[in-house]
Design a protein around this motif. Sequence first.
Motif, PDB file in Angstrom:
ATOM      1  N   ILE A   1       0.829  -1.203   0.000  1.00 61.75           N
ATOM      2  CA  ILE A   1       0.000   0.000   0.000  1.00 61.75           C
ATOM      3  C   ILE A   1       0.867   1.258   0.000  1.00 61.75           C
TER       4      ILE A   1
ATOM      5  N   TYR B   1      -3.258   2.647  -2.171  1.00 65.60           N
ATOM      6  CA  TYR B   1      -3.613   1.306  -2.631  1.00 65.60           C
ATOM      7  C   TYR B   1      -2.373   0.641  -3.220  1.00 65.60           C
TER       8      TYR B   1
ATOM      9  N   HIS C   1      -8.305  -4.667   0.234  1.00 66.93           N
ATOM     10  CA  HIS C   1      -8.150  -3.216   0.378  1.00 66.93           C
ATOM     11  C   HIS C   1      -9.221  -2.619   1.306  1.00 66.93           C
TER      12      HIS C   1
ATOM     13  N   ILE D   1     -12.973   1.733  -3.057  1.00 64.95           N
ATOM     14  CA  ILE D   1     -11.924   1.650  -2.042  1.00 64.95           C
ATOM     15  C   ILE D   1     -12.141   2.795  -1.073  1.00 64.95           C
TER      16      ILE D   1
END
Length: 224
Positions: A84, A124, A204, A223
């Motif tokens: 991430i 992400y 996520h 997300i």
Amino acid sequence: MLNIEKEATDSMEFIAMLAHDMKTPIKAQLRALELLYSESFGKFTDEAKNIILNIIASNKYMQCLVDNVLSEYRMNKGQFVLNILNNDIRKTIEYAINNIGILSDVKNQNVNVKYSGKRFIYSYDEIEIQRVIVNLLSNAFEYAKENSTVELAVKNNTDKLEIEISNSMNSSHHNNQGNKIMLNQLKAGTGLGLTICKKIINLHGGICRFENTQDGYKAAFTIY
């Protein structure tokens, strides 16, 4: 039962090993093609360069399919870890579209990307989100009409990122009763496409949504 489970495990181990062994020649082919495209060994006509570019896109798509298999294997073994970082969603989408250009060329299709909002930086795993976009776009191209446009809408709000991909489904993709094939029956490439997408987005902390529309289907993920 134990024998069946062992056979399934052995099969997955073999497939993962095969996929892993395919990564090196695919990378070698891509490197050679990129050198050809850059004219490192001599000049090419524009037509020849376009052919090389399409082969590069095809190899990148094949690389994505191999990575799908390895990702599924790592997820099942509990070895899958996200990387991430802060990324620009515009660059992620651009890279994903470039990776599968050959698929849209087959039926003279194109992608129309629309952004709403002014936020573009999100946290992400860039490689995995690229994989999700590639898989969803692959389905959209495969089952869409010829000479059609696949819509990719980016709803970049302050608290979440939502990407929606939609198309008009080809009339040949209906069942024997004339009803549309449901999205969850569609598979990208190896058949792992939608499964991988769901797992990646869930990791996520987000969600995936698949739904039929009046003349096609939509695939979306969010997300937070």
